[in-house]
Structures are given as structure tokens and as C-alpha cells.
Motif scaffolding. Structure first.
Motif, PDB file in Angstrom:
ATOM      1  N   LEU A  17      56.698  35.007  39.824  1.00 15.97           N
ATOM      2  CA  LEU A  17      56.509  35.584  38.012  1.00 15.97           C
ATOM      3  C   LEU A  17      56.287  36.718  38.250  1.00 15.97           C
ATOM      4  O   LEU A  17      55.824  37.548  38.955  1.00 15.97           O
ATOM      5  CB  LEU A  17      54.936  34.919  37.957  1.00 15.97           C
ATOM      6  CG  LEU A  17      54.269  35.310  37.014  1.00 15.97           C
ATOM      7  CD1 LEU A  17      55.165  34.925  35.373  1.00 15.97           C
ATOM      8  CD2 LEU A  17      52.783  35.081  36.629  1.00 15.97           C
ATOM      9  N   ARG A  19      55.910  39.621  34.964  1.00 16.16           N
ATOM     10  CA  ARG A  19      55.272  39.755  33.503  1.00 16.16           C
ATOM     11  C   ARG A  19      56.105  40.419  32.387  1.00 16.16           C
ATOM     12  O   ARG A  19      55.969  40.551  31.417  1.00 16.16           O
ATOM     13  CB  ARG A  19      53.964  40.077  33.556  1.00 16.16           C
ATOM     14  CG  ARG A  19      53.068  39.212  34.151  1.00 16.16           C
ATOM     15  CD  ARG A  19      51.600  39.312  33.907  1.00 16.16           C
ATOM     16  NE  ARG A  19      50.674  39.015  34.884  1.00 16.16           N
ATOM     17  CZ  ARG A  19      49.277  39.108  34.636  1.00 16.16           C
ATOM     18  NH1 ARG A  19      48.817  39.569  33.439  1.00 16.16           N
ATOM     19  NH2 ARG A  19      48.503  38.651  35.581  1.00 16.16           N
ATOM     20  N   SER A  32      59.317  36.244  33.444  1.00 18.57           N
ATOM     21  CA  SER A  32      58.392  35.216  33.666  1.00 18.57           C
ATOM     22  C   SER A  32      58.764  34.800  35.235  1.00 18.57           C
ATOM     23  O   SER A  32      58.930  35.394  36.152  1.00 18.57           O
ATOM     24  CB  SER A  32      58.693  34.343  32.447  1.00 18.57           C
ATOM     25  OG  SER A  32      57.797  33.070  32.762  1.00 18.57           O
ATOM     26  N   ILE A  54      49.734  36.301  31.756  1.00 17.45           N
ATOM     27  CA  ILE A  54      50.276  34.795  32.360  1.00 17.45           C
ATOM     28  C   ILE A  54      50.498  33.852  31.539  1.00 17.45           C
ATOM     29  O   ILE A  54      51.594  33.090  31.623  1.00 17.45           O
ATOM     30  CB  ILE A  54      49.380  34.773  33.717  1.00 17.45           C
ATOM     31  CG1 ILE A  54      49.437  35.951  34.783  1.00 17.45           C
ATOM     32  CG2 ILE A  54      49.513  33.257  34.397  1.00 17.45           C
ATOM     33  CD1 ILE A  54      48.800  35.566  35.874  1.00 17.45           C
ATOM     34  N   CYS A  57      53.580  33.951  29.767  1.00 17.45           N
ATOM     35  CA  CYS A  57      54.970  33.622  30.640  1.00 17.45           C
ATOM     36  C   CYS A  57      55.114  32.111  30.995  1.00 17.45           C
ATOM     37  O   CYS A  57      56.152  31.789  30.866  1.00 17.45           O
ATOM     38  CB  CYS A  57      54.473  34.414  31.864  1.00 17.45           C
ATOM     39  SG  CYS A  57      54.585  36.264  31.725  1.00 17.45           S
ATOM     40  N   GLU A 153      53.011  36.708  42.377  1.00 20.04           N
ATOM     41  CA  GLU A 153      53.447  37.462  41.066  1.00 20.04           C
ATOM     42  C   GLU A 153      53.855  38.908  41.602  1.00 20.04           C
ATOM     43  O   GLU A 153      52.999  39.433  42.439  1.00 20.04           O
ATOM     44  CB  GLU A 153      52.035  37.615  40.136  1.00 20.04           C
ATOM     45  CG  GLU A 153      52.491  38.537  39.310  1.00 20.04           C
ATOM     46  CD  GLU A 153      51.341  38.693  38.109  1.00 20.04           C
ATOM     47  OE1 GLU A 153      51.578  39.796  37.207  1.00 20.04           O
ATOM     48  OE2 GLU A 153      49.988  38.294  38.593  1.00 20.04           O
ATOM     49  N   THR A 155      54.228  42.636  40.861  1.00 21.15           N
ATOM     50  CA  THR A 155      53.302  43.410  40.091  1.00 21.15           C
ATOM     51  C   THR A 155      53.976  44.940  39.898  1.00 21.15           C
ATOM     52  O   THR A 155      53.382  45.584  38.983  1.00 21.15           O
ATOM     53  CB  THR A 155      51.850  43.500  40.590  1.00 21.15           C
ATOM     54  OG1 THR A 155      51.780  43.923  41.815  1.00 21.15           O
ATOM     55  CG2 THR A 155      51.020  42.399  40.698  1.00 21.15           C
ATOM     56  N   GLN A 171      48.731  34.144  42.608  1.00 17.36           N
ATOM     57  CA  GLN A 171      48.104  33.640  41.653  1.00 17.36           C
ATOM     58  C   GLN A 171      48.139  32.229  41.429  1.00 17.36           C
ATOM     59  O   GLN A 171      48.775  31.497  41.507  1.00 17.36           O
ATOM     60  CB  GLN A 171      49.112  34.118  40.113  1.00 17.36           C
ATOM     61  CG  GLN A 171      48.860  35.518  40.230  1.00 17.36           C
ATOM     62  CD  GLN A 171      47.563  36.357  39.719  1.00 17.36           C
ATOM     63  OE1 GLN A 171      46.581  35.565  39.378  1.00 17.36           O
ATOM     64  NE2 GLN A 171      47.595  37.659  39.682  1.00 17.36           N
ATOM     65  N   ILE A 173      47.846  29.315  39.469  1.00 18.11           N
ATOM     66  CA  ILE A 173      48.193  28.968  38.106  1.00 18.11           C
ATOM     67  C   ILE A 173      47.812  27.315  37.688  1.00 18.11           C
ATOM     68  O   ILE A 173      48.320  26.956  36.569  1.00 18.11           O
ATOM     69  CB  ILE A 173      49.696  29.389  37.763  1.00 18.11           C
ATOM     70  CG1 ILE A 173      50.584  28.434  38.971  1.00 18.11           C
ATOM     71  CG2 ILE A 173      49.795  30.836  37.974  1.00 18.11           C
ATOM     72  CD1 ILE A 173      51.964  28.571  38.523  1.00 18.11           C
TER      73      ILE A 173
END
Length: 187
Positions: A17, A19, A32, A54, A57, A153, A155, A171, A173
């Protein structure tokens, strides 16, 4: 054959992921969970230097994933798939876009399970994709799931918008996916 939480989590586990828009390994603008402009949602320039929550996404990713699911359902029209088989085929198509051209699909539908299992690994470029292909194969033929409900994720990006993989954080989810899918249980 619907996208369940377990199916979505399996596919997300194979991806990452990010963002905001970034350039993937071959320079394609992505956002995403593996979405490009080819997904039907404009990624670039919309998300360039424009990180999203998130939940946003995941909303757009699940919308796009359903578009791939339509193609997978069509490729297996007339055949009953288990949840694991559908998840594996959807992961394969989301990554390759090749479900309608894949020899393994034709072989499996013709009843040549051993040939289909071998042909699954014909889709092995770039070489880094082989572990994913093996996990998709094992999910389709053996029902062996890989995910743990987490996605990596990324970052941070480089100045030229490449992912910095060392910045990855895990993360959870699961709750977001379940809420967005309406707590869809196994098929």
C-alpha cells in the motif's frame, strides 16, 4: 464467486500500500494497492504528492478489484470455484491481467489438473514474482492461504517517486476491509 474479506486480504498481502502516486519497478505511475490508470481510476496525476487516508485507498482498490473479478468470473463461466480458487485466480489476474490468455486456466477447465499446476508457473516475469506465483498456485490447487490480515505500507518515496522499501510498516487492514465489504464472510 464474490470478493470476500479473506480474498481481498490475500491479494493485498501480495501487494503493498502506498498512499500517494509512485513509480513502480518499470516506471508506471501506481497508487494504493497496485492501481494504475489502466485500472479505470486515474492515479496520475491525481495522487502525485497527494497522499490519501487508508480507507480511501482501500475503497478505490476494492472498486477496481471488482472489475477484475468480473473478468475472472467470465474466464471460469460454467465452473464452480472454491473461495480459495477464486482468490488465487483473482490475484493472478490482478497482477498479470492475463486470466483469459493463461494456459493453466484452459488446462484446468479441460480436467488436466497436473498440467494446469505446472503451467501456472509459466507466468514468472520478472523473476521476483515467482514466490507470489507459487503462493497463488498453492492457493488454487491446495487451498493454502498466505495472508495474515496485514499489508505492507510504504511510507516514503525517493525524490523521483520510487518506493523506499525500508520504510515499510505493517498495517492491519482487516477491520477496514470487513467494513467496506459489509462483513462478507467466506463464499
Amino acid at each position: 464467486m464474490q470478493i470476500t474479506s479473506r480474498t481481498a486480504l490475500e491479494i493485498a498481502w501480495h501487494e503493498a500500500l502506498v498512499r500517494q502516486a509512485y513509480r513502480d519497478s518499470v516506471g508506471v505511475w501506481t497508487w494504493s494497492i497496485g492501481l494504475t490508470n489502466a485500472s479505470g481510476h486515474q492515479v496520475y496525476p491525481r495522487y502525485l504528492d497527494n497522499p490519501q487516508p487508508i480507507r480511501r485507498c482501500l475503497e478505490v482498490w476494492l472498486w477496481a478489484l471488482e472489475r477484475y473479478a468480473v473478468r475472472v468470473r467470465g474466464a471460469f463461466d460454467g465452473f464452480d470455484l472454491t473461495e480459495a480458487q477464486f482468490a488465487a485466480a483473482l490475484s493472478f489476474d490482478f497482477n498479470t491481467g492475463g486470466i483469459t490468455r493463461a494456459t493453466w486456466v484452459r488446462l484446468w477447465k479441460d480436467g488436466d489438473v497436473d498440467g494446469a499446476r505446472r503451467a501456472f508457473l509459466n507466468w514468472r516475469r520478472p523473476p521476483e514474482i515467482i514466490p507470489r506465483r507459487e503462493k497463488e498456485r498453492d492457493l488454487f490447487f491446495d487451498g493454502t492461504w498466505s495472508n495474515d490480515g496485514f499489508v505492507s505500507e510504504i511510507t516514503r518515496l525517493t525524490a523521483d517517486y520510487r518506493p523506499i522499501f525500508s520504510s515499510a510498516v505493517r498495517q492491519d487492514i482487516r477491520d477496514d476491509i470487513e467494513r467496506l465489504l459489509g462483513n462478507r464472510a467466506a463464499a
